[in-house]
Design an enzyme around this catalytic site. Structure first.
Site, short mmCIF file in Angstrom:
data_model
loop_
_atom_site.label_atom_id
_atom_site.label_comp_id
_atom_site.label_asym_id
_atom_site.label_seq_id
_atom_site.Cartn_x
_atom_site.Cartn_y
_atom_site.Cartn_z
N LYS A 1 40.03 -46.51 -46.80
CA LYS A 1 40.05 -48.02 -46.66
C LYS A 1 39.48 -48.26 -47.99
CE LYS A 1 35.55 -47.55 -44.28
NZ LYS A 1 34.70 -47.82 -45.39
N ASP B 1 33.09 -42.55 -42.45
CA ASP B 1 32.63 -42.42 -43.77
C ASP B 1 31.48 -41.29 -44.18
OD1 ASP B 1 34.37 -44.50 -44.04
OD2 ASP B 1 32.72 -45.95 -44.96
N CYS C 1 29.54 -49.91 -42.46
CA CYS C 1 30.86 -49.59 -41.68
C CYS C 1 31.02 -49.24 -40.48
CB CYS C 1 31.29 -48.42 -42.71
SG CYS C 1 31.84 -49.24 -44.36
#
Ligand code: VGL
Ligand code: ZN
Length: 216
Positions: free
Chosen positions: A117, A31, A156
């Site tokens: 995602k 990310d 995450c």
């Protein structure tokens, strides 16, 4: 999610016996998107400071011919994790927005495999394995060990690493290339401990013989 393969990896202290990447290793970038950098919708404090070292890790894996995966948070508008739907976060990483793009200073080689995602409007996914094809991709390439870096350590990165361990992958967390949200000041430290307790190894560039200050 598929069932765990047996892993020989034992819980390990920081820096101890960090394995060098081999042909069954891959780099996993978590990310690294504009919204998670300072000035973004969900800016992680000081996230910009890791960019040079992230690029150094990318160069190292790419130079050794190893696969590189990049997850991205990729939410539809009005995602359930947004405050407008009583979720915990301001709107962030909306599909197609500037905030959802990878940081422009990242040097991602062609061939980097992007995993989206959080695409289901009604389900959040903090782990790169949740609702994605990441595990299948890794199995196709016969990857057994993941080197993980990115944002955010306490969200995450943590969930991705814990899932990787559950799936039986060996995991090395590149802790000098992660930053946390730290809603509570020690969230990142606790997350790293949780990952180590799950058998992830914690490493820095020095453990891989990478000089982070070296350019190109
Ligand atoms: C993340 C909060 C919400 C992350 C994603 O990538 O760590 N954090 N969505
Ligand atoms: Zn999100």
């Amino acid at each position: 999610m598929k069932l765990a393969r047996p892993s020989s990896q034992q819980p390990s202290r920081e820096g101890s016996h960090v394995p060098q990447p081999d042909r069954q290793s891959a780099l996993l970038l978590v990310d690294l998107q504009n919204d998670f950098f300072p000035g973004g919708a969900l800016g992680v404090p000081q996230a910009d400071t890791i960019i040079p070292i992230v690029n150094a890790y990318i160069r190292f894996f790419h130079a050794n011919g190893l696969p590189i995966f990049a997850t991205r948070d990729w939410h539809p508008p009005h995602h359930c994790s947004f405050q407008e739907r009583n979720g915990p976060w301001p709107p962030h990483c909306v599909q197609g927005s500037l905030g959802a793009q990878f940081h422009p200073q990242l040097i991602m080689p062609p061939g980097t495999i992007v995993i989206s995602k959080g695409t289901d409007p009604d389900r959040d996914a903090y782990s790169g394995f949740q609702g994605t094809s990441l595990a299948e991709h890794l199995e196709d390439l016969q990857i057994r060990r993941l080197y993980v870096l990115g944002l955010a350590t306490d969200v995450c990165v943590k969930h991705t690493v814990l899932d990787a361990r559950k799936l039986g992958f060996d995991v090395v967390v590149l802790q000098d290339a992660t930053k946390g949200v730290n809603i509570h000041p020690d969230d990142s430290a606790r997350a790293l401990q949780e990952m180590a307790d799950a058998g992830a190894m914690l490493a820095t560039a020095k453990d891989l013989g990478i000089d982070p200050s070296s350019e190109s």
